[in-house]
Enzyme design. Structure first.
Site, PDB file in Angstrom:
ATOM      1  N   LYS A  94      46.036  13.936  11.753  1.00 30.50           N
ATOM      2  CA  LYS A  94      45.354  15.142  12.221  1.00 30.50           C
ATOM      3  C   LYS A  94      45.963  16.413  11.631  1.00 30.50           C
ATOM      4  CE  LYS A  94      43.873  13.017  16.576  1.00 30.50           C
ATOM      5  NZ  LYS A  94      42.460  12.858  16.215  1.00 30.50           N
ATOM      6  N   CYS A 151      36.476   9.473  23.039  1.00 33.22           N
ATOM      7  CA  CYS A 151      37.555   8.806  23.789  1.00 33.22           C
ATOM      8  C   CYS A 151      37.964   9.626  25.005  1.00 33.22           C
ATOM      9  CB  CYS A 151      38.761   8.533  22.902  1.00 33.22           C
ATOM     10  SG  CYS A 151      38.415   7.399  21.543  1.00 33.22           S
ATOM     11  N   GLN A 211      46.385  17.640  19.419  1.00 30.94           N
ATOM     12  CA  GLN A 211      45.453  18.702  19.055  1.00 30.94           C
ATOM     13  C   GLN A 211      46.110  20.078  19.051  1.00 30.94           C
ATOM     14  OE1 GLN A 211      42.407  18.264  17.960  1.00 30.94           O
ATOM     15  NE2 GLN A 211      42.140  16.093  18.410  1.00 30.94           N
ATOM     16  N   ASP A 258      50.770  15.251  25.348  1.00 29.99           N
ATOM     17  CA  ASP A 258      49.933  14.836  24.223  1.00 29.99           C
ATOM     18  C   ASP A 258      49.693  16.075  23.367  1.00 29.99           C
ATOM     19  OD1 ASP A 258      47.940  14.175  22.451  1.00 29.99           O
ATOM     20  OD2 ASP A 258      46.527  13.437  23.949  1.00 29.99           O
ATOM     21  N   HIS A 293      42.452  12.497  26.872  1.00 33.41           N
ATOM     22  CA  HIS A 293      42.008  11.451  25.958  1.00 33.41           C
ATOM     23  C   HIS A 293      42.361  10.116  26.600  1.00 33.41           C
ATOM     24  CE1 HIS A 293      42.086   8.909  22.328  1.00 33.41           C
ATOM     25  NE2 HIS A 293      41.437   9.865  21.683  1.00 33.41           N
TER      26      HIS A 293
END
Length: 443
Positions: A259, A399, A236, A233, A156
């Protein structure tokens, strides 16, 4: 507060049969789950029931999360860590209880979680801190000319652009791990990319475009072998399957409330307390100070060192309610449910002519973010066609322009499932997507 004991299965498994044999939700259970989300009962467009398949962008919130924030605002709203009155004490307790709950959810202690505005801010705090942009002389983690920062081609922009800027400021070099044709990291040359010059290895746990779940242990081992810092990261991954950051052995990680059933406006920078202690503050002001004179200032220890200004109190309390909601449902079962839906979604799309999946075409080591390119039709048109049928998806480059460029696309249409998604919604998406090319004369 100490983190709870970590089950080995609660480390970073994307679900299905690999998630300890947990069962997907039954139809009745999904119906009960959905009943807690007010927005899912609405209709859109010409009276179509909403099929919300955009949770990869932002998830919906259950009544328990909405109620928690409203209850705080109507009963205990006050400045935390400042007043001695009842409301201030209640607010402070709830605020710090939230930190402990979110930290425990990812297997850490409460002093290892920093509140941020979002995951992007967390990554910028790290990149700026390592660029010795903060207070005082460059510390032991500072990037310098000759150092290298390694990312991946599937990042991202939030885990790419800050590192580009950090390298530009310091003279360090940015390198990256490429992708294979199946949408997974090409690790054949990992030892060539990660070298003795590598100071940072920053990578996504799960791609927001490809859905790929990356092999964290292998990447962490490569970084440790050369003494590099690992930055994960986890935006997700944490919402979708069990994740225990200490067991994953990463140094730092970021993730966001919105999220995972929580509010916007709050995220977390989490990691080893000794690594956080070595980072300088890059935003200064009230709340993060220890002693201030007209000549100089000393700063508090992490996490407060990075939390200048008025904090996101009501958002933190709502996030606490969100992790309680997820824990009550069971992350293993959520992962199994999404795994089942992802298999169904991929199988359905595979039968559509002129539709190409970006990323792995099986649900192995994959989350339920499925991006497709429809031959001859712009993604915005695809999204509008789906929206006319009540199906909400994401369109654009998400993104992540480099990963689209790697697979010969400028943009894509992404359907992403979550704990409240149904087989009926997946089937409706596949059926409607199958009519897109004919409608636009591209078949």
């Amino acid at each position: 507060m100490s983190a709870p004991a970590v089950d080995a299965a609660r480390v970073g498994d994307p679900g299905g049969s690999e998630a300890g044999g947990a069962a997907a939700f039954s139809d009745d259970e999904v119906a009960a789950v959905r009943a807690r989300f007010p927005v899912l009962s609405r209709t859109v467009g010409a009276g179509h029931a909403l099929a919300y398949l955009d949770s990869g962008a932002t998830s919906q919130r259950p009544d328990s999360v909405l109620d928690a924030e409203r209850d705080y605002l109507t009963r205990s709203n006050a400045a935390v860590h400042r007043g001695a009155h009842t409301l201030a004490e209640e607010a402070t307790q709830a605020y710090e209880d939230a930190r402990a709950a979110v930290a425990g959810f990812v297997g850490l202690d409460d002093d290892e979680v920093v509140w941020t505005r979002n995951a992007t801010e967390g990554l910028n705090i790290v990149a700026l801190g390592l660029s010795h942009y903060g207070i005082g002389a460059p510390g032991p983690l500072a990037l310098r000319a000759g150092d290298e920062v390694v990312v991946t081609e599937m990042e991202h922009h939030a885990n790419l652009v800050p590192w580009q800027q950090a390298c530009a400021r310091t003279g360090a070099t940015l390198r990256w791990i490429g992708l294979d044709d199946d949408g997974r990291l090409d690790l054949d040359d990992l030892d060539r990319v990660v070298t003795g010059r590598t100071k940072v290895l920053a990578f996504t746990h799960a791609s927001n475009v490809l859905g790929t779940v990356n092999p964290v242990p292998r990447l962490v081992a490569a970084a440790k072998a050369v003494g590099a810092l690992t930055v994960l990261d986890a935006c997700q991954s944490v919402p979708h399957f069990p994740v225990a950051l200490r067991a994953l052995d990463v140094d730092l990680a970021v993730f966001s409330a919105h999220k995972m059933l929580g509010p916007t406006g709050i995220g977390a920078l989490a990691g080893r307390r000794e690594v956080l202690a070595a980072l300088p503050p890059v935003v200064t002001g009230g709340s993060m100070v220890e002693k201030v004179t007209m000549e100089s200032t000393t700063f508090r220890e992490p996490p407060q060192r990075f939390e200048a200004g008025t904090p996101p109190v009501s958002q933190a309390i709502a996030w606490h309610a969100a992790v309680d909601h997820l824990s009550a449902l069971g992350m293993d079962r959520i992962a199994a449910h999404e795994h089942m839906l992802t298999e169904r979604l991929l199988a359905g799309v595979a039968d559509l002519p002129g539709v190409r999946v970006l990323g792995p075409t099986t649900a192995r080591d994959r989350v339920g973010a499925v991006s497709v390119v429809v031959e001859g039709v712009h993604p915005h048109d695809v999204g509008q066609f789906l929206d006319n049928e009540g199906i909400a998806v994401r369109v654009g480059h998400h993104c992540a322009q480099p990963v689209h460029r790697r697979y010969g696309a400028t943009a894509s249409t992404r359907a992403s499932v979550y704990l409240y998604s149904t087989t009926g919604e997946v089937d409706a998406f596949v059926e409607t997507l199958g009519r897109v090319r004919g409608y636009f004369g591209a078949a």
